[in-house]
Design a protein around this motif. Structure first.
Motif, PDB file in Angstrom:
ATOM      1  N   MET A  46     -68.018  -7.624  21.297  1.00 56.44           N
ATOM      2  CA  MET A  46     -67.926  -7.430  22.747  1.00 56.44           C
ATOM      3  C   MET A  46     -67.366  -8.665  23.441  1.00 56.44           C
ATOM      4  SD  MET A  46     -71.254  -5.272  23.960  1.00 56.44           S
ATOM      5  CE  MET A  46     -72.398  -6.567  23.601  1.00 56.44           C
ATOM      6  N   PHE A  47     -67.643  -9.842  22.899  1.00 56.83           N
ATOM      7  CA  PHE A  47     -67.232 -11.080  23.546  1.00 56.83           C
ATOM      8  C   PHE A  47     -65.920 -11.640  23.012  1.00 56.83           C
ATOM      9  CE2 PHE A  47     -71.865 -10.958  23.935  1.00 56.83           C
ATOM     10  CZ  PHE A  47     -71.958 -10.974  25.322  1.00 56.83           C
ATOM     11  N   VAL A  48     -65.415 -11.124  21.910  1.00 60.24           N
ATOM     12  CA  VAL A  48     -64.207 -11.671  21.307  1.00 60.24           C
ATOM     13  C   VAL A  48     -62.961 -11.282  22.098  1.00 60.24           C
ATOM     14  CG1 VAL A  48     -62.724 -11.560  19.265  1.00 60.24           C
ATOM     15  CG2 VAL A  48     -65.181 -11.822  19.014  1.00 60.24           C
ATOM     16  N   GLY A  49     -62.849 -10.042  22.512  1.00 60.41           N
ATOM     17  CA  GLY A  49     -61.646  -9.579  23.181  1.00 60.41           C
ATOM     18  C   GLY A  49     -61.637  -9.809  24.675  1.00 60.41           C
ATOM     19  N   CYS A  50     -62.636 -10.461  25.204  1.00 60.44           N
ATOM     20  CA  CYS A  50     -62.765 -10.623  26.650  1.00 60.44           C
ATOM     21  C   CYS A  50     -62.264 -11.995  27.079  1.00 60.44           C
ATOM     22  CB  CYS A  50     -64.228 -10.466  27.032  1.00 60.44           C
ATOM     23  SG  CYS A  50     -64.564 -10.764  28.757  1.00 60.44           S
ATOM     24  N   ASN A  51     -61.368 -12.022  28.058  1.00 62.03           N
ATOM     25  CA  ASN A  51     -60.907 -13.275  28.643  1.00 62.03           C
ATOM     26  C   ASN A  51     -61.509 -13.398  30.035  1.00 62.03           C
ATOM     27  OD1 ASN A  51     -59.335 -13.997  26.482  1.00 62.03           O
ATOM     28  ND2 ASN A  51     -57.513 -13.010  27.280  1.00 62.03           N
ATOM     29  N   VAL A  52     -62.425 -14.311  30.189  1.00 66.04           N
ATOM     30  CA  VAL A  52     -63.082 -14.482  31.474  1.00 66.04           C
ATOM     31  C   VAL A  52     -62.150 -15.201  32.441  1.00 66.04           C
ATOM     32  CG1 VAL A  52     -65.049 -15.507  32.649  1.00 66.04           C
ATOM     33  CG2 VAL A  52     -65.342 -14.487  30.400  1.00 66.04           C
ATOM     34  N   TYR A  53     -61.483 -16.235  31.969  1.00 63.33           N
ATOM     35  CA  TYR A  53     -60.597 -17.020  32.811  1.00 63.33           C
ATOM     36  C   TYR A  53     -59.151 -16.728  32.407  1.00 63.33           C
ATOM     37  CZ  TYR A  53     -64.888 -19.554  33.705  1.00 63.33           C
ATOM     38  OH  TYR A  53     -66.162 -19.876  34.046  1.00 63.33           O
ATOM     39  N   GLU A  54     -58.476 -15.943  33.218  1.00 65.69           N
ATOM     40  CA  GLU A  54     -57.094 -15.644  32.896  1.00 65.69           C
ATOM     41  C   GLU A  54     -56.133 -16.601  33.587  1.00 65.69           C
ATOM     42  OE1 GLU A  54     -56.004 -11.621  33.279  1.00 65.69           O
ATOM     43  OE2 GLU A  54     -57.662 -10.886  32.093  1.00 65.69           O
TER      44      GLU A  54
END
Length: 59
Positions: A26-34
């Protein structure tokens, strides 16, 4: 009885590994700061000081 405990321990460990992998995915594919902005900070210099008239001690 002992083989049943071993099988259950293996089954629980496999389920725990699958749950851990799903949670991690769940956390691998997520970019919080783009968008990132870089702020360059520098040390204060003498020309940065402000001189206020009549602020210094009078001699």
């Amino acid at each position: 009885m002992n083989k049943r405990k071993i099988k259950m321990a293996i089954a629980y460990s496999i389920v725990a590994m699958i749950a851990g992998l799903l949670t991690a995915s769940m956390f691998v594919g997520c970019n919080v700061y783009e968008h990132e902005e870089i702020e360059i900070r520098r040390c204060p210099q003498l020309r940065d000081t402000i001189t206020v008239p009549e602020w210094d001690e009078k001699k």
